[in-house]
Every structure is written in structure tokens, then in C-alpha cells.
Design a protein around this motif. Structure first.
Motif, PDB file in Angstrom:
ATOM      1  N   VAL A  28     -40.266 -45.187  43.448  1.00  0.00           N
ATOM      2  CA  VAL A  28     -40.033 -46.522  43.011  1.00  0.00           C
ATOM      3  C   VAL A  28     -40.372 -46.775  41.976  1.00  0.00           C
ATOM      4  CG1 VAL A  28     -40.204 -49.064  44.119  1.00  0.00           C
ATOM      5  CG2 VAL A  28     -39.752 -47.346  45.925  1.00  0.00           C
ATOM      6  N   PRO A  84     -29.138 -46.353  47.399  1.00  0.00           N
ATOM      7  CA  PRO A  84     -28.818 -47.500  47.949  1.00  0.00           C
ATOM      8  C   PRO A  84     -29.851 -48.243  47.031  1.00  0.00           C
ATOM      9  CG  PRO A  84     -29.771 -46.454  49.487  1.00  0.00           C
ATOM     10  CD  PRO A  84     -29.690 -45.684  48.069  1.00  0.00           C
ATOM     11  N   PRO A  85     -29.906 -50.215  46.926  1.00  0.00           N
ATOM     12  CA  PRO A  85     -31.006 -50.556  46.447  1.00  0.00           C
ATOM     13  C   PRO A  85     -32.024 -49.953  47.273  1.00  0.00           C
ATOM     14  CG  PRO A  85     -29.198 -52.143  47.403  1.00  0.00           C
ATOM     15  CD  PRO A  85     -28.484 -50.894  47.045  1.00  0.00           C
ATOM     16  N   PRO A  86     -33.486 -50.282  47.114  1.00  0.00           N
ATOM     17  CA  PRO A  86     -34.649 -49.803  47.715  1.00  0.00           C
ATOM     18  C   PRO A  86     -35.154 -51.366  48.160  1.00  0.00           C
ATOM     19  CG  PRO A  86     -34.846 -50.204  45.508  1.00  0.00           C
ATOM     20  CD  PRO A  86     -33.192 -50.238  45.448  1.00  0.00           C
ATOM     21  N   GLU A  87     -36.110 -51.223  49.810  1.00  0.00           N
ATOM     22  CA  GLU A  87     -36.515 -51.937  50.326  1.00  0.00           C
ATOM     23  C   GLU A  87     -37.136 -53.577  49.329  1.00  0.00           C
ATOM     24  OE1 GLU A  87     -36.879 -54.588  52.539  1.00  0.00           O
ATOM     25  OE2 GLU A  87     -38.457 -53.459  53.625  1.00  0.00           O
ATOM     26  N   GLY A  88     -36.225 -54.250  49.756  1.00  0.00           N
ATOM     27  CA  GLY A  88     -36.503 -55.390  48.599  1.00  0.00           C
ATOM     28  C   GLY A  88     -35.934 -55.794  47.538  1.00  0.00           C
ATOM     29  N   ARG A  89     -35.001 -55.038  47.629  1.00  0.00           N
ATOM     30  CA  ARG A  89     -34.264 -55.654  46.183  1.00  0.00           C
ATOM     31  C   ARG A  89     -33.312 -56.101  46.229  1.00  0.00           C
ATOM     32  NH1 ARG A  89     -39.538 -54.083  45.745  1.00  0.00           N
ATOM     33  NH2 ARG A  89     -39.387 -52.448  45.347  1.00  0.00           N
ATOM     34  N   GLY A  90     -32.597 -56.594  47.969  1.00  0.00           N
ATOM     35  CA  GLY A  90     -31.874 -57.242  48.358  1.00  0.00           C
ATOM     36  C   GLY A  90     -31.782 -58.679  47.024  1.00  0.00           C
ATOM     37  N   GLY A  91     -32.116 -59.345  48.105  1.00  0.00           N
ATOM     38  CA  GLY A  91     -31.806 -61.263  47.691  1.00  0.00           C
ATOM     39  C   GLY A  91     -30.133 -61.879  47.582  1.00  0.00           C
ATOM     40  N   PRO A  92     -30.466 -62.320  46.561  1.00  0.00           N
ATOM     41  CA  PRO A  92     -29.205 -63.199  46.716  1.00  0.00           C
ATOM     42  C   PRO A  92     -28.130 -61.687  46.031  1.00  0.00           C
ATOM     43  CG  PRO A  92     -30.880 -64.770  45.967  1.00  0.00           C
ATOM     44  CD  PRO A  92     -31.011 -63.182  45.685  1.00  0.00           C
ATOM     45  N   PRO A  93     -26.822 -61.797  46.259  1.00  0.00           N
ATOM     46  CA  PRO A  93     -25.991 -61.002  45.716  1.00  0.00           C
ATOM     47  C   PRO A  93     -26.469 -60.767  44.513  1.00  0.00           C
ATOM     48  CG  PRO A  93     -25.291 -61.905  47.819  1.00  0.00           C
ATOM     49  CD  PRO A  93     -26.627 -62.784  47.736  1.00  0.00           C
ATOM     50  N   GLU A 116     -28.860 -61.205  42.632  1.00  0.00           N
ATOM     51  CA  GLU A 116     -29.412 -60.216  41.917  1.00  0.00           C
ATOM     52  C   GLU A 116     -29.621 -59.127  42.531  1.00  0.00           C
ATOM     53  OE1 GLU A 116     -31.435 -63.920  40.314  1.00  0.00           O
ATOM     54  OE2 GLU A 116     -32.309 -62.202  40.809  1.00  0.00           O
ATOM     55  N   ARG A 124     -35.721 -54.391  38.013  1.00  0.00           N
ATOM     56  CA  ARG A 124     -35.626 -54.795  39.392  1.00  0.00           C
ATOM     57  C   ARG A 124     -35.453 -56.304  38.395  1.00  0.00           C
ATOM     58  NH1 ARG A 124     -41.891 -54.534  41.118  1.00  0.00           N
ATOM     59  NH2 ARG A 124     -41.886 -53.312  42.838  1.00  0.00           N
ATOM     60  N   GLY A 125     -34.509 -55.993  37.613  1.00  0.00           N
ATOM     61  CA  GLY A 125     -34.399 -57.390  37.125  1.00  0.00           C
ATOM     62  C   GLY A 125     -32.824 -57.090  35.830  1.00  0.00           C
TER      63      GLY A 125
END
Lengths: 351, 389
Positions: free
Chosen positions: B151, B166-175, B177, B195-196
Motif C-alpha cells: 500500500v 480497486p481502491p485499497p481498504e479504507g480509501r473509500g469514504g465519500p465518493p 474523495e 491517497r488524496g
């Protein structure tokens, strides 16, 4: 000790081997045999210690025997001249990874050569490190060489998962598993673990999922799926047919349905774990809802202080007024007591 | 604070002349105790990355010891262990281990003790900053350890993620983002590991997502300053500021060599006025900022500052180690400076004997003339007593 025969024989021994053999056949012929014995069970280890590959052995001036071995871990043991176990040296040492040799110098210092960490380690006779040469490569410099996240597979197999996320049960004991990061589905098994059905593909349509992260079932056997990356809760019936979407409560990282005659649905719109303060400003709260999607209320915000939530990952709501909330990024579990609301409000029913 | 160097910032940045250590500085006489710490037979220090004392004189050592483990039979590589935190009393007697098996103890970088005697651990492997109270309980955790090893953005310059999948775990959040986080071009956006949103290289995201964290310090209000991070060429190169509860306040810096830019941060310290001193090792300088990140000065004649420390008290001094690297036994001297950068003197050189230093990574200077020095290369902590000149 017998010093053996001619030097010429040794010279001959190290000449080239026949092709195909790593070790050559000695050319010396008609060499006299030397009678010998082997001392049985010379090294006596405690019952909980074992030698692995016997990679290195050396003695010191007192006749103590040092064995450097590839055991479960690479370890260095000391025995006395009678083979009785004395001690382990360098337990858990940073420089021990894959033994190669041990030597004892004229001052009885013990030198270990480790071909795993690429280090030479000098211990004094007391067994403390006094010098090291070479340096174990920095673990952080190696990190990018490892296997990655694994992509989305959509393999959809009956009995294997791809980063599954959660489990729930209905009143008959049927098992529902949200699966997961590498699949996008829910799998149903009977109470004995026999496959019943799998439903869901990756996407954002009805009945499609993008990171089903959390799942719960109500008393009627409906399943509620936290469809995290689609920022919605989906409700499916007991046969995994689509029923409803609640998309007004953010990204559901954790959901929980309380027991009892009046069930509630708790949904955490957790702050993402990436530390981004901009996301933290608009996420982190937990919603209390009716099962039909009507919002009863909300509480909490993102943060690491007491009462704040740092990426909620699971909620226990066995008692709907006393929750246990586990958080990823501040490494803790909080017990949350919900107090009676002054005035009941409702907002934003589901569609 | 003196501002005598402010004007020279521009000139120094434009100047391509090598920044060499001050070989003419006066030598400070000193003694060393390389056998201060008494460990149980079953415990050995490895690389002594961090050392610090508390108000009672107890000594805390954060060391890279034992082996880091990764799991097999999993589709991703998970990473644990590799570092331990030990406490000794003021005589060097072993007291206890703290944080045994803690999730973020992977590749020791620093340990610091705040004015309330809380113990702060900085880990390069997990990129966590972990605050323990005096009893060894965790009070605060900053940043998040990558779930699986890769990661992490490429420590060697290759963007590790954001390239499909796919986005790794925890990089989800609001779409929004999630989309920005996963969609950033991996190689072009090493900061924060995709990550940002993409910003200047090394500037990271406005929050506590660190990459190979280098150090931590506080101002008198308890605000937290984190040096982020150690890597050269990729990863973060900035200072991030938080309030005492860990709420994000500000971040400054990006990769580069201009004033306010960094290349491989190795340490951070504050003076009593709240000025922030950052060991900018890759640029061979210490940069000085006010508490809001405005560049004030740079100190650039002390070699490669691999460890810095500011003494407490009415007259504060700055120590900085020009540490050797792992392929040489050159340099290695430690400088004593006034806060304005004026060199008081220097002591020590690289080597393996007592009184010599091999890859100093930490200096504790709670007492101006009794320093504790942690070495990566010699797996030890030395107590250094400076004699009056």
C-alpha cells in the motif's frame, strides 16, 4: 589426534570434479582407514529447544561448544565441554536471520556470520554484542517488493472468498457473508454451512455492490448491506433480491441492527482512514434509523478525542442505548451511552 | 529570534556550492560511557534509532531489534514486529518493555518524551506516531499503518498504487474523495500514496497520513509537529501540525531544495519561542520556521543533520549530528550550536570504539552537558559527558 596422511592427497582432492557432480570423487587411492567412534548424544538440549540445520560449530578455550543453527529462528546456543546446555546467546537478535558460521577468537569472543542479514556480529564471552560489521538492509526499503492489494476478481465461487468483510444470520440460522473487496456480492449458506445462493456484481445499479463492507439481518430475515463505496445501504430480502436503498447517510462502514420488538438500524458514516482533514470535516457521524430508513437521529463527529470517532469499523448494538464502537485509527473501543432525545425528529426517509 | 539569516536564504538557495561541515570548529572535550544500559540476558538492542529521557532521568530506547515478519498464505503481505521500546532507570538498569507487540512497532525511528512525561514513539515502517502515557497506555495515534506492505508508495520512487485495481481498504469514504484518491496518477503523485488530490510533490494531504515519519515535537501549548518523512526521492517531505488532541491544523513544505522545501527530513525540535527546527538531511541544512511554517533561517555548515536536539532552560543550545552513512566511517561529529546557528564547538568522529559514533540517529539533550546518543551502526546508546572548555 592423528594428523592424517599426505598433503598431496588434499591437493588432489580439490581438483576439478567430473561433470554432473557437485562434489568430486577423491583421486587418492589405497589410503589407510582410520578407526574412530562418535560420542552419542553429546549435546544435551532442554526439552523445549531443538537444533535445526547445524550450520556452525566452534569451541572456546574452555572447551565450550557454540552451535549456530537454523532452527525455527536462527539461534546461537552454548554448551559446556561435556555437552550440557549452558545458554542461548543473542536471543531475538536483530542480526540473526539465516545462520552461516560461528567462530571463537583467541580472546574467547564469539563471532557469528549471518548470511540472511549480511552481518558479522561479535559477542564478548559474556554473550553481549560488542561490534557489528555490515548492516541489515532497512525493512522499509524492502516494502515495495511485496505482493500488492490484489485486484477485483469477481470470482464468485461457492466456497471461497476474496477479502470477505462481515457475517450475519437470520432467525433460522442461515449465514450471510459480505464478500468483499475482491468480490462484490453476498453469499448465503444454510446453518450447516452448505451453499445456498450468491448474489451481486460490481457496479452501482440496484442489486449491485461496490465494496460490501458490513452486513446485518433483521428479525424478518431481510439483509442490510453497507455498500460502502456506493455510499448507500441496500436492503435485500432473504433470498437476496433487491428491496430498497438508503442513500442519505453517507458511506456505511459499519451497520448494526438492534434486537427486540422495535429494531433500530445504526449506520456509521466513518471518516476515511487516510487522515485527510477535509474528509474529516464532513464525515464521522453515526446515524440511528428505523428499519424503513427513517432517520431517528445522529451523533458524533470525526476525531481522536473522547466522544469523537476515528474511522469507526464496527458497532455493537445489542443494547440500542449502550453501544460499543471500535475505531481503526485511534486503536480503541468506546462505550457510547445514548440519552433520550428531547424531541423526536425525523428526516430524509429512504426511497 | 535573530533574523540574520533570512536574507541569506535566497542567496544560499541559489548557490550551488557544496555545503560542507565546519571543520574549523573548536573541539569540545568529552567522555563516553558506552556500557550504560544493562539489559537482561535475553534482550539485546539492535539499531538504537531513538533515545530519550523523562523528567526523572529514566531512559527510553526505541530500537530496531528482532525480525519484522510478513505472513504467507495470504493474497497480500502483512507486516508485523521489528522494533521494541525499552525503559531504563537513570543508572541504566532495565525497568521494563513498553508496547510489546504493538501494531505500529515495525521500524523504529524515534522516541520523545513530552513535558508531561508522555512517551511518543515515531515509526518509519508503520508511519505512526503513537503517544503513550507514563503507564504505557496508548493515548493517541496519528496516521495509519498501511494494511498490506505495498500500500505504501514506492520508497524508491515508484508510485506503489493508484494504477488500476480497486481502491485499497479504507480509501473509500465519500465518493468524491474515493475517486480522487484512486484516480491520481500513481507515479506522479507519490505524496500520500495517491491517497488524496495531487499537490506539489511531497506536500502530502492536509491531515495525518504520513510516509516514513521522521520525528515529533511540541510547542508550549501542546500542539504537535510531525516531520514527515525520511525518504529521499519519493514520499512526503513536509511538516504537519496538529492540536493536542490530534486535530489537523496545518502542513507546510514539499520536496525540493528551496527555502521551505525538504529532502529527507530526519528530525524536528522546537525552541522556547515556538520556532521549529527541521533537520533537512538531504539538503544538508537545518531549516528554522516560525510556528506557522514561515521560513526564518537555515543553518547549513554542519554537514548532514541526521539527529538534532534543543536543550531546555534559559540559554538553549542546538545539537546536530553530522552522521556517517552505512558505507563509510567518515564524519560522525556532533555540533553544539547557538540557536542562531553559531557553532559553539564539536566533538566525536565516526567509528566503532567507545567515544566514537556510527550513524547517530538520536540525541537526548535534556541535560546540556550529559547527552544520550543512539547509534544505528553500533547498536548502542552512549552517555556523553561534555567537559568544560
Amino acid at each position: 589426534m592423528i594428523r592424517c596422511f599426505t598433503a598431496g592427497a588434499f591437493v588432489a582432492m580439490i581438483l576439478a570434479a567430473a561433470p554432473g557432480y557437485a562434489q568430486s570423487k577423491a583421486k587418492a587411492q589405497n589410503v589407510p582407514e582410520i578407526p574412530y567412534e562418535s560420542v552419542p548424544n553429546f549435546l544435551k538440549l532442554p526439552p523445549n529447544l531443538y537444533l535445526g540445520e547445524g550450520i556452525g560449530v566452534a569451541t572456546n578455550s574452555k572447551g565450550h561448544v557454540f552451535v549456530y543453527t537454523r532452527s525455527g529462528d536462527t539461534r546461537l546456543f552454548e554448551f559446556d565441554q561435556n555437552g550440557a546446555f549452558v545458554r542461548e546467546i543473542g536471543q531475538g537478535l536483530y542480526g540473526f536471520a539465516f545462520a552461516h558460521a560461528v567462530r571463537v577468537d583467541p580472546q574467547d569472543n564469539i563471532w557469528a556470520v549471518d548470511e540472511g542479514t549480511n552481518m558479522i556480529i561479535k559477542f564478548n564471552p559474556a554473550g553481549r554484542v560488542t561490534m557489528v560489521i555490515g548492516r541489515r538492509p532497512e525493512a522499509v526499503e524492502e516494502l515495495t517488493n511485496f505482493t500488492g492489494q490484489g485486484g477485483y476478481s469477481g470470482a464468485n465461487k461457492p466456497y471461497s472468498f476474496n477479502r470477505p468483510t462481515d457475517v450475519a444470520w437470520d432467525k433460522d440460522g442461515n449465514i450471510f457473508i459480505s464478500d468483499g473487496y475482491g468480490d462484490s456480492r453476498v453469499v448465503k449458506y444454510d446453518k450447516n454451512g452448505r451453499f445456498v445462493k450468491s448474489a451481486g456484481t460490481r457496479g452501482n445499479g440496484q442489486g449491485q455492490l461496490n465494496l460490501p463492507h458490513t452486513i446485518a439481518a433483521d428479525a424478518q430475515g431481510n439483509v442490510y448491506i453497507g455498500d460502502r463505496s456506493n455510499a448507500r445501504v441496500q436492503v435485500w430480502d432473504n433470498d437476496l433480491n433487491f428491496k430498497a436503498i438508503y442513500d442519505q447517510v453517507g458511506s456505511p462502514w459499519a451497520i448494526c441492527i438492534s434486537p427486540g420488538p422495535h429494531q433500530y438500524l445504526f449506520v456509521s458514516n466513518s471518516v476515511p482512514d487516510n487522515g485527510d482533514s477535509r474528509a474529516a470535516a464532513q464525515t464521522g457521524e453515526i446515524y440511528k434509523m428505523e428499519l424503513d430508513g427513517t432517520i431517528v437521529g445522529r451523533f458524533g463527529k470525526a476525531g481522536k478525542a473522547l466522544k469523537e470517532f476515528s474511522t469507526v469499523h464496527e458497532i455493537d448494538c445489542r443494547n440500542p442505548n449502550e453501544l460499543f464502537v471500535s475505531e481503526i485509527t485511534d486503536w480503541r473501543v468506546q462505550k457510547i451511552i445514548l440519552k433520550a432525545q428531547p424531541a423526536k425528529t425525523s428526516a430524509g426517509a429512504g426511497k | 529570534m535573530k533574523r540574520w539569516l533570512v536574507l541569506s536564504l535566497v542567496a544560499a538557495a541559489a548557490c550551488a556550492a557544496p555545503l560542507v561541515a565546519q571543520s574549523g570548529a573548536p573541539d569540545i572535550a568529552y567522555d563516553a560511557n558506552a556500557d550504560l544500559l544493562k539489559l537482561p540476558d535475553t534482550i539485546h538492542l539492535g539499531e538504537a534509532a531513538g533515545v530519550a529521557t523523562n523528567s526523572k532521568g529514566h531512559i527510553f530506547v526505541y530500537t530496531r531489534t528482532g525480525a519484522a515478519h510478513s505472513s504467507v498464505g495470504t493474497s497480500r503481505t502483512f507486516y508485523k514486529a521489528g522494533s521494541r521500546l525499552f525503559e531504563f532507570d537513570q543508572t541504566g538498569k532495565f525497568v521494563r518493555e513498553i508496547g510489546q507487540g504493538v501494531y505500529g512497532f515495525n521500524f523504529a525511528q524515534a522516541v520523545k518524551i513530552d513535558p508531561q512525561d508522555n512517551i511518543w514513539v515515531v515509526d518509519q515502517g508503520s508511519s505512526n506516531v503513537i503517544k503513550f502515557d507514563q503507564d504505557g497506555r496508548i493515548l493517541l495515534v496519528l496516521s495509519r499503518k498501511p494494511e498490506a506492505i505495498s500500500v505504501r508508495p514506492g520508497a524508491r520512487g515508484g508510485g506503489g498504487e493508484g494504477r488500476g485495481g480497486p481502491p485499497p481498504e479504507g480509501r473509500g469514504g465519500p465518493p468524491a474523495e474515493a475517486a480522487r484518491g484512486a484516480g491520481a496518477p500513481g507515479a506522479a503523485q507519490p505524496a500520500g500514496g495517491g491517497r488524496g488530490p495531487a499537490g506539489p510533490p511531497g506536500s502530502g494531504i492536509p491531515g495525518d497520513s504520513f510516509v516514513r515519519t521522521a520525528g515529533v515535537a511540541w510547542d508550549k501549548d501542546g500542539n504537535i509537529y510531525v516531520a514527515d518523512g525520511v525518504a529521499t526521492g519519493a514520499g512526503n517531505a513536509r511538516v504537519a501540525k496538529f492540536d493536542k488532541d490530534g486535530h489537523y491544523i496545518a502542513s507546510w513544505g514539499q520536496r525540493g531544495s528551496e527555502p521551505g522545501q525538504f529532502n529527507s527530513l530526519r528530525g524536528i525540535a522546537l525552541d522556547a519561542q515556538g520556532n521549529v527546527y527541521v533537520a533537512d538531511a538531504g539538503n544538508k541544512r537545518i531549516q528554522v520556521f516560525d510556528g506557522r511554517g514561515t521560513p526564518k533561517a537555515q543553518i547549513a555548515n554542519i554537514g548532514t543533520p541526521a539527529a538534532i536536539c534543543i536543550t531546555p532552560g534559559a540559554h538553549q543550545f542546538l545539537y546536530s549530528s553530522n552522521s556517517n552513512d552505512s558505507e563509510s566511517l567518515d564524519n560522525g561529529e556532533i555540533y553544539k550550536l547557538e540557536l542562531d546557528g553559531k557553532i559553539v564547538g564539536k566533538f566525536g568522529r565516526a567509528g566503532r570504539l567507545p567515544k566514537e559514533f556510527n550513524m547517530v540517529n538520536a540525541i537526548d539533550c535534556r541535560s546540556e552537558n550529559e547527552l544520550l546518543v543512539g547509534e544505528l551502526g553500533n547498536w548502542r546508546v552512549q552517555k556523553i559527558t561534555l567537559r568544560a572548555r
